[in-house]
Design a protein around this motif. Structure first.
Motif, PDB file in Angstrom:
ATOM      1  N   TYR A 118       0.833  -1.201   0.000  1.00 54.36           N
ATOM      2  CA  TYR A 118       0.000   0.000   0.000  1.00 54.36           C
ATOM      3  C   TYR A 118       0.867   1.249   0.000  1.00 54.36           C
ATOM      4  CZ  TYR A 118       0.084   0.857   5.138  1.00 54.36           C
ATOM      5  OH  TYR A 118       0.433   1.155   6.429  1.00 54.36           O
ATOM      6  N   LYS A 119       0.228   2.398  -0.286  1.00 52.96           N
ATOM      7  CA  LYS A 119       0.943   3.614  -0.654  1.00 52.96           C
ATOM      8  C   LYS A 119       2.013   4.044   0.352  1.00 52.96           C
ATOM      9  CE  LYS A 119       0.163   8.240  -2.524  1.00 52.96           C
ATOM     10  NZ  LYS A 119       1.218   8.909  -1.730  1.00 52.96           N
ATOM     11  N   ASP A 128      -3.704  -0.331  -2.773  1.00 58.09           N
ATOM     12  CA  ASP A 128      -4.920   0.364  -2.360  1.00 58.09           C
ATOM     13  C   ASP A 128      -5.508   1.232  -3.476  1.00 58.09           C
ATOM     14  OD1 ASP A 128      -2.611   1.831  -2.131  1.00 58.09           O
ATOM     15  OD2 ASP A 128      -3.146   2.821  -0.265  1.00 58.09           O
ATOM     16  N   MET A 129      -4.911   1.176  -4.667  1.00 64.93           N
ATOM     17  CA  MET A 129      -5.427   1.937  -5.808  1.00 64.93           C
ATOM     18  C   MET A 129      -6.176   1.049  -6.798  1.00 64.93           C
ATOM     19  SD  MET A 129      -2.037   4.309  -6.469  1.00 64.93           S
ATOM     20  CE  MET A 129      -2.720   5.163  -7.886  1.00 64.93           C
ATOM     21  N   ARG A 145       3.191   5.646  -9.836  1.00 69.36           N
ATOM     22  CA  ARG A 145       3.234   4.761  -8.669  1.00 69.36           C
ATOM     23  C   ARG A 145       1.850   4.150  -8.482  1.00 69.36           C
ATOM     24  NH1 ARG A 145       6.404   8.353  -3.985  1.00 69.36           N
ATOM     25  NH2 ARG A 145       8.053   9.175  -5.349  1.00 69.36           N
ATOM     26  N   ILE A 146       1.732   2.845  -8.681  1.00 73.39           N
ATOM     27  CA  ILE A 146       0.477   2.131  -8.461  1.00 73.39           C
ATOM     28  C   ILE A 146       0.664   1.201  -7.271  1.00 73.39           C
ATOM     29  CG2 ILE A 146      -1.256   0.579  -9.434  1.00 73.39           C
ATOM     30  CD1 ILE A 146      -1.092   3.295 -10.829  1.00 73.39           C
ATOM     31  N   SER A 147      -0.201   1.344  -6.277  1.00 74.63           N
ATOM     32  CA  SER A 147      -0.133   0.514  -5.072  1.00 74.63           C
ATOM     33  C   SER A 147      -1.414  -0.294  -4.925  1.00 74.63           C
ATOM     34  CB  SER A 147       0.102   1.392  -3.842  1.00 74.63           C
ATOM     35  OG  SER A 147      -0.845   2.440  -3.779  1.00 74.63           O
ATOM     36  N   VAL A 175       5.116   2.072  -0.426  1.00 72.82           N
ATOM     37  CA  VAL A 175       5.722   2.443  -1.704  1.00 72.82           C
ATOM     38  C   VAL A 175       6.484   3.754  -1.552  1.00 72.82           C
ATOM     39  CG1 VAL A 175       5.262   3.111  -4.096  1.00 72.82           C
ATOM     40  CG2 VAL A 175       4.006   1.200  -3.071  1.00 72.82           C
ATOM     41  N   ASP A 176       5.850   4.744  -0.967  1.00 70.58           N
ATOM     42  CA  ASP A 176       6.507   6.041  -0.773  1.00 70.58           C
ATOM     43  C   ASP A 176       7.737   5.913   0.124  1.00 70.58           C
ATOM     44  OD1 ASP A 176       4.536   7.175  -2.334  1.00 70.58           O
ATOM     45  OD2 ASP A 176       3.359   7.905  -0.637  1.00 70.58           O
TER      46      ASP A 176
END
Length: 219
Positions: free
Chosen positions: A112-113, A136-137, A132-134, A116-117
């Motif tokens: 989840y984001k 939760d998207m 950026r695809i996580s 990733v960040d």
């Protein structure tokens, strides 16, 4: 012709499976959960909701909620990993070469984001990624192809125009189902024999230093 590159995160940008295991051990001990390691072995590459449903008792999920449980575990992971995080060997030179060749890059992760960040910022590689695809998207995480289809679309490309870098069987299946033009598997989470016999990867590498011919990768 390959025009884009999509990277999974866990086990691909960073070789972090041992850190996730340490975090899960602390997390599961807090809830008195046993036998989680065997179950987790089936879940590499999947999203947090699916993992929590797999390893946590239903009564704990009902009491705490999937989102709260995931954040509790991932906060532990980030706390443990922050002092020692580093990108997989050869990643930054490869990203430099891809940028010089005009290849746009994306992250396509079931994580989840915040994770990733965290990885992109701590490894100082955020500027290399246009997308950026996580987890939760999207509505469905790997092995469903949605993440890779979405990442390619956000790059303005078809999956067939993208090379995907993955480490997990679920992620490789996701990329293949999405129609990726090429799939490169890293032998971080699984060994070369497993990747060769049990996945549809086109190339298998130990780390990004094995990619010595960029033209061969992109043709």
């Amino acid at each position: 012709m390959i025009k884009g590159a999509i990277f999974d995160m866990d086990g691909t940008l960073v070789d972090n499976s041992p850190v996730h295991l340490r975090a899960f051990e602390i997390f599961c001990d807090c809830y008195g959960v046993h036998g989680w390691k065997e179950k987790l072995g089936q879940a590499f590459g999947m999203g947090n909701d699916d993992i929590m449903r797999l390893i946590m008792p239903e009564e704990v999920i009902r009491e705490k909620g999937l989102a709260a449980l995931a954040e509790e575990k991932e906060s532990l992971y980030r706390e443990i990993y922050a002092p020692e995080i580093e990108p997989v060997a050869g990643l930054v030179p490869l990203l430099e070469k891809l940028r010089a060749a005009g290849i746009r890059c994306a992250v396509g992760s079931s994580g989840y984001k915040p994770n990733v960040d965290f990885v992109l910022e701590k490894c100082n590689i955020g500027p290399y990624f246009d997308v950026r695809i996580s987890g939760d998207m999207v509505t469905r995480c790997k092995p469903d192809p949605e993440i890779y289809r979405k990442a390619a679309a956000e790059l303005g490309l078809t999956p067939a125009e993208c090379v995907v870098f993955e480490d997990a069987k679920a992620g490789i299946e996701s990329a293949r189902r999405a129609g990726a033009g090429r799939i490169v598997a890293l032998a971080t989470t699984h060994d070369r024999k497993t990747l060769s016999e049990e996945t549809a990867a086109d190339w298998i590498i130990d780390d990004f230093r094995d990619i010595t011919d960029l033209d061969a990768l992109l043709r």
